[in-house]
Design a protein around this motif. Structure first.
Motif, PDB file in Angstrom:
ATOM      1  N   GLN A   9      50.628  12.253  -1.931  1.00  0.00           N
ATOM      2  CA  GLN A   9      50.451  11.346  -0.807  1.00  0.00           C
ATOM      3  C   GLN A   9      49.194  11.668   0.002  1.00  0.00           C
ATOM      4  OE1 GLN A   9      52.471   8.670   0.150  1.00  0.00           O
ATOM      5  NE2 GLN A   9      53.402   8.982  -1.854  1.00  0.00           N
ATOM      6  N   GLN A  10      48.514  12.737  -0.377  1.00  0.00           N
ATOM      7  CA  GLN A  10      47.332  13.143   0.360  1.00  0.00           C
ATOM      8  C   GLN A  10      46.118  12.330  -0.076  1.00  0.00           C
ATOM      9  OE1 GLN A  10      46.898  17.338  -0.132  1.00  0.00           O
ATOM     10  NE2 GLN A  10      48.883  17.823   0.822  1.00  0.00           N
ATOM     11  N   GLY A  11      45.220  12.109   0.850  1.00  0.00           N
ATOM     12  CA  GLY A  11      44.010  11.363   0.549  1.00  0.00           C
ATOM     13  C   GLY A  11      42.979  11.611   1.622  1.00  0.00           C
ATOM     14  N   SER A  12      41.819  11.010   1.480  1.00  0.00           N
ATOM     15  CA  SER A  12      40.742  11.247   2.434  1.00  0.00           C
ATOM     16  C   SER A  12      40.881  10.417   3.695  1.00  0.00           C
ATOM     17  CB  SER A  12      39.391  10.926   1.765  1.00  0.00           C
ATOM     18  OG  SER A  12      39.369   9.575   1.333  1.00  0.00           O
ATOM     19  N   ARG A  13      41.745   9.394   3.647  1.00  0.00           N
ATOM     20  CA  ARG A  13      41.881   8.530   4.823  1.00  0.00           C
ATOM     21  C   ARG A  13      42.645   9.259   5.928  1.00  0.00           C
ATOM     22  NH1 ARG A  13      45.607   6.999   1.165  1.00  0.00           N
ATOM     23  NH2 ARG A  13      47.785   6.842   1.816  1.00  0.00           N
ATOM     24  N   SER A  14      42.543   8.701   7.121  1.00  0.00           N
ATOM     25  CA  SER A  14      43.249   9.275   8.255  1.00  0.00           C
ATOM     26  C   SER A  14      44.744   9.239   7.998  1.00  0.00           C
ATOM     27  CB  SER A  14      42.929   8.492   9.529  1.00  0.00           C
ATOM     28  OG  SER A  14      43.792   8.879  10.565  1.00  0.00           O
ATOM     29  N   LEU A  15      45.436  10.340   8.317  1.00  0.00           N
ATOM     30  CA  LEU A  15      46.873  10.411   8.096  1.00  0.00           C
ATOM     31  C   LEU A  15      47.615   9.315   8.850  1.00  0.00           C
ATOM     32  CD1 LEU A  15      49.407  11.885   7.072  1.00  0.00           C
ATOM     33  CD2 LEU A  15      49.220  13.417   9.033  1.00  0.00           C
ATOM     34  N   PHE A  16      47.110   8.955  10.031  1.00  0.00           N
ATOM     35  CA  PHE A  16      47.803   7.977  10.857  1.00  0.00           C
ATOM     36  C   PHE A  16      46.999   6.687  10.985  1.00  0.00           C
ATOM     37  CE2 PHE A  16      48.838  12.249  12.504  1.00  0.00           C
ATOM     38  CZ  PHE A  16      50.084  12.333  11.906  1.00  0.00           C
ATOM     39  N   GLY A  17      46.190   6.388   9.970  1.00  0.00           N
ATOM     40  CA  GLY A  17      45.356   5.200  10.049  1.00  0.00           C
ATOM     41  C   GLY A  17      46.137   3.910  10.033  1.00  0.00           C
ATOM     42  N   ALA A  18      47.310   3.909   9.357  1.00  0.00           N
ATOM     43  CA  ALA A  18      48.056   2.667   9.208  1.00  0.00           C
ATOM     44  C   ALA A  18      49.381   2.682   9.949  1.00  0.00           C
ATOM     45  CB  ALA A  18      48.303   2.382   7.726  1.00  0.00           C
ATOM     46  N   GLN A  19      49.956   3.876  10.157  1.00  0.00           N
ATOM     47  CA  GLN A  19      51.277   3.941  10.783  1.00  0.00           C
ATOM     48  C   GLN A  19      51.462   5.296  11.439  1.00  0.00           C
ATOM     49  OE1 GLN A  19      54.629   2.577   8.404  1.00  0.00           O
ATOM     50  NE2 GLN A  19      55.825   4.314   9.118  1.00  0.00           N
ATOM     51  N   LEU A  20      52.052   5.302  12.612  1.00  0.00           N
ATOM     52  CA  LEU A  20      52.294   6.553  13.320  1.00  0.00           C
ATOM     53  C   LEU A  20      53.540   7.232  12.766  1.00  0.00           C
ATOM     54  CD1 LEU A  20      51.695   5.292  16.954  1.00  0.00           C
ATOM     55  CD2 LEU A  20      50.071   6.444  15.462  1.00  0.00           C
ATOM     56  N   PRO A  21      53.595   8.548  12.819  1.00  0.00           N
ATOM     57  CA  PRO A  21      54.809   9.235  12.392  1.00  0.00           C
ATOM     58  C   PRO A  21      55.926   9.052  13.407  1.00  0.00           C
ATOM     59  CG  PRO A  21      53.294  10.795  13.349  1.00  0.00           C
ATOM     60  CD  PRO A  21      52.573   9.476  13.318  1.00  0.00           C
ATOM     61  N   SER A  22      57.158   9.037  12.942  1.00  0.00           N
ATOM     62  CA  SER A  22      58.321   8.951  13.825  1.00  0.00           C
ATOM     63  C   SER A  22      59.100  10.246  13.743  1.00  0.00           C
ATOM     64  CB  SER A  22      59.221   7.781  13.410  1.00  0.00           C
ATOM     65  OG  SER A  22      58.572   6.551  13.570  1.00  0.00           O
ATOM     66  N   VAL A  23      59.406  10.823  14.896  1.00  0.00           N
ATOM     67  CA  VAL A  23      60.193  12.048  14.961  1.00  0.00           C
ATOM     68  C   VAL A  23      61.432  11.712  15.779  1.00  0.00           C
ATOM     69  CG1 VAL A  23      60.184  14.493  15.544  1.00  0.00           C
ATOM     70  CG2 VAL A  23      58.053  13.367  14.874  1.00  0.00           C
ATOM     71  N   ILE A  24      62.576  11.625  15.133  1.00  0.00           N
ATOM     72  CA  ILE A  24      63.765  11.030  15.733  1.00  0.00           C
ATOM     73  C   ILE A  24      64.857  12.081  15.899  1.00  0.00           C
ATOM     74  CG2 ILE A  24      65.490   9.204  15.503  1.00  0.00           C
ATOM     75  CD1 ILE A  24      63.538   7.799  13.591  1.00  0.00           C
ATOM     76  N   PRO A  25      65.379  12.290  17.090  1.00  0.00           N
ATOM     77  CA  PRO A  25      66.513  13.218  17.265  1.00  0.00           C
ATOM     78  C   PRO A  25      67.727  12.709  16.491  1.00  0.00           C
ATOM     79  CG  PRO A  25      65.525  12.636  19.377  1.00  0.00           C
ATOM     80  CD  PRO A  25      64.971  11.692  18.372  1.00  0.00           C
ATOM     81  N   LEU A  26      68.277  13.533  15.616  1.00  0.00           N
ATOM     82  CA  LEU A  26      69.402  13.098  14.785  1.00  0.00           C
ATOM     83  C   LEU A  26      70.634  12.789  15.617  1.00  0.00           C
ATOM     84  CD1 LEU A  26      68.958  15.491  11.743  1.00  0.00           C
ATOM     85  CD2 LEU A  26      68.589  13.024  11.797  1.00  0.00           C
ATOM     86  N   GLU A  27      70.753  13.428  16.779  1.00  0.00           N
ATOM     87  CA  GLU A  27      71.933  13.193  17.611  1.00  0.00           C
ATOM     88  C   GLU A  27      72.026  11.768  18.127  1.00  0.00           C
ATOM     89  OE1 GLU A  27      71.372  14.444  22.039  1.00  0.00           O
ATOM     90  OE2 GLU A  27      70.466  16.025  20.830  1.00  0.00           O
ATOM     91  N   LEU A  28      70.891  11.045  18.124  1.00  0.00           N
ATOM     92  CA  LEU A  28      70.886   9.689  18.665  1.00  0.00           C
ATOM     93  C   LEU A  28      71.381   8.660  17.659  1.00  0.00           C
ATOM     94  CD1 LEU A  28      67.483   9.705  20.590  1.00  0.00           C
ATOM     95  CD2 LEU A  28      69.774  10.178  21.456  1.00  0.00           C
ATOM     96  N   GLY A  29      71.311   8.985  16.374  1.00  0.00           N
ATOM     97  CA  GLY A  29      71.757   8.034  15.361  1.00  0.00           C
ATOM     98  C   GLY A  29      70.838   6.852  15.186  1.00  0.00           C
ATOM     99  N   PHE A  30      69.524   7.036  15.477  1.00  0.00           N
ATOM    100  CA  PHE A  30      68.567   5.937  15.396  1.00  0.00           C
ATOM    101  C   PHE A  30      67.739   5.994  14.114  1.00  0.00           C
ATOM    102  CE2 PHE A  30      68.089   5.393  20.283  1.00  0.00           C
ATOM    103  CZ  PHE A  30      69.338   4.784  20.308  1.00  0.00           C
ATOM    104  N   THR A  31      68.213   6.642  13.074  1.00  0.00           N
ATOM    105  CA  THR A  31      67.387   6.887  11.898  1.00  0.00           C
ATOM    106  C   THR A  31      67.014   5.614  11.148  1.00  0.00           C
ATOM    107  OG1 THR A  31      69.383   7.320  10.597  1.00  0.00           O
ATOM    108  CG2 THR A  31      68.260   9.224  11.581  1.00  0.00           C
ATOM    109  N   ASP A  32      67.699   4.524  11.392  1.00  0.00           N
ATOM    110  CA  ASP A  32      67.358   3.260  10.718  1.00  0.00           C
ATOM    111  C   ASP A  32      66.341   2.447  11.502  1.00  0.00           C
ATOM    112  OD1 ASP A  32      69.074   3.821   8.640  1.00  0.00           O
ATOM    113  OD2 ASP A  32      70.778   2.823   9.600  1.00  0.00           O
ATOM    114  N   GLN A  33      65.883   2.961  12.632  1.00  0.00           N
ATOM    115  CA  GLN A  33      64.941   2.225  13.475  1.00  0.00           C
ATOM    116  C   GLN A  33      63.587   2.929  13.472  1.00  0.00           C
ATOM    117  OE1 GLN A  33      66.618   1.439  17.354  1.00  0.00           O
ATOM    118  NE2 GLN A  33      68.675   1.570  16.507  1.00  0.00           N
TER     119      GLN A  33
END
Length: 418
Positions: A339-363
């Motif tokens: 999955q690595q490449g020369s393009r920006s890691l976040f050029g197309a989509q930001l990473p999501s870091v979701i607390p598992l306790e919230l149950g929002f993993t499908d969003q």
């Protein structure tokens, strides 16, 4: 959309008074005002009379909550029929803006009449204000008309001796204020406004909520301070039937000095952060629909604290949110080699870091760490301060579960999902 948000952010940093009230040009400064505690005129530049507003000529009485505004007028001979009325009260100033906006524009009005009134008394609700001729020291009016090639429009300020203005207000009903306006301007000619209005009200962003703002959630934002610049965000996420509700405000302080505020969307802004007299950071979410919410504190772009609350009709909830330096750790993640490449890691989509306790993993994008600028996707990315807990880290089709421990650095490689 991202570019537009960047423009809004920079604009709000540059024009503090604008971001603190509403998204339209600020009025010209006016003279001082003397109003008695009872709301009666004391002979100062702004005459204030007690009692409910009377109707505008031919208007059939003052507007009431729920009755749409019916305003007609002109600016420098050009027909003017406002589609938006915005009213704010902050630091002893009452600002009223009658405006029309271009399609999809909420920052800068195409045409507008703005008056920024200094008041020594807050007794403006249920009262009638008279300004202009026969009231020396009245503030200037600001007139905005379309200007080709400019988002700001063409501005003209009108002296107090060149207009007569009568503003009559009913009592505020939540986020709305109704009343009547009678305005006649002699210079420039062809400028007037008469009729009933129903406006959105902007509470002061620097004062605690009042009974009129119920139901609300308010409290302290307690974050680590090292004397450097601090960026704090107060957010509110609706849950269940209110899932689409999202309120947010970001404020920047440097060594206890306010530097700028960003509110997404058009006013009225019913979420705000401010420094109280003890230099403590406070937040408020006002005029909420009863239901379940998640109240969130961000430090920088990282969620630092959160709690679920139940808001009932008329409730006044006090909830302090704290992010202690001893309760955070570092989170470092890598992409797999394919999955690595020369393009920006976040050029197309930001990473999501979701607390598992919230149950929002499908969003997607529920819980975002935003990283600006270029980043080599072959190199690990470290988020320096993450609250201890278990998370799902996701980027595109790669994800991993991880546990962050206080005072430790946790490294994980994101793997493609099946």
């Amino acid at each position: 959309m991202a570019m537009k948000h960047c423009v809004v952010w920079l604009f709000c940093l540059g024009v503090v008074s604008l971001s603190a009230c509403q998204k339209q040009p600020a009025g010209a400064p006016g003279g001082s005002t003397e109003v008695s505690a009872g709301g009666k005129s004391t002979g100062g530049p702004v005459g204030v009379k007690t009692g409910m507003p009377t109707g505008a000529p031919g208007g059939g009485g003052a507007a009431t909550g729920g009755q749409p505004q019916s305003l007609t007028g002109s600016i420098k001979g050009r027909p003017f029929q406002p589609d938006t009325t915005r009213i704010s009260h902050d630091k002893g100033r009452l600002k009223v803006v009658f405006a029309t906006f271009r399609e999809e524009e909420t920052l800068f009005p195409e045409s507008a009449i703005t008056v920024d009134i200094p008041l020594q008394s807050t007794a403006w609700e249920g009262a009638t204000l008279e300004l202009g001729k026969n009231h020396p020291g009245s503030p200037m009016l600001e007139l905005t008309t379309p200007k080709p090639g400019s988002s700001f429009g063409d501005k003209k300020f009108v002296r107090g001796d060149s207009y007569s203005l009568r503003l009559a207000f009913n009592q505020r009903q939540g986020t709305q204020v109704s009343g009547t306006v009678e305005l006649q301007v002699t210079d420039p000619p062809g400028t007037s406004l008469v009729g009933n209005f129903l406006g959105g009200f902007q509470p002061s962003p620097r004062e605690p909520p009042t009974a009129a703002d119920r139901p609300y959630v308010t409290g302290l934002c307690q974050v680590p301070k090292d004397g450097n610049e601090v960026t704090v965000t107060a957010e509110l996420y609706g849950m269940g039937p209110l899932l689409k509700v999202h309120k947010s405000v970001t404020v920047i302080f440097e060594q206890g000095v306010y530097k700028g505020t960003f509110w997404p969307g058009a006013p009225p802004h019913l979420t705000s952060i401010w420094l109280d007299p003890e230099k403590q950071i406070r937040y408020k979410h006002m005029s909420l629909v009863p239901g379940e919410y998640l109240v969130v504190l961000k430090l920088g772009h990282v969620w630092g604290a959160w709690q679920k609350v139940t808001v009932e009709a008329g409730s006044e909830l006090q909830l302090d949110l704290s992010m202690e330096a001893t309760s955070v750790g570092k989170l470092t993640f890598n992409l797999p080699e394919d999955q690595q490449g020369s393009r920006s890691l976040f050029g197309a989509q930001l990473p999501s870091v979701i607390p598992l306790e919230l149950g929002f993993t499908d969003q997607l994008d529920t819980f975002d760490f935003t990283v600006y600028g270029e980043h080599d996707s072959a190199k690990p990315l470290t988020i320096p301060a993450v609250k201890a807990g278990r998370y799902l880290v996701r980027w595109r089709k790669c994800e991993a579960e991880v546990e962050v421990k206080p005072g430790e650095e946790t490294t994980v490689t994101l793997m493609p999902t099946p």
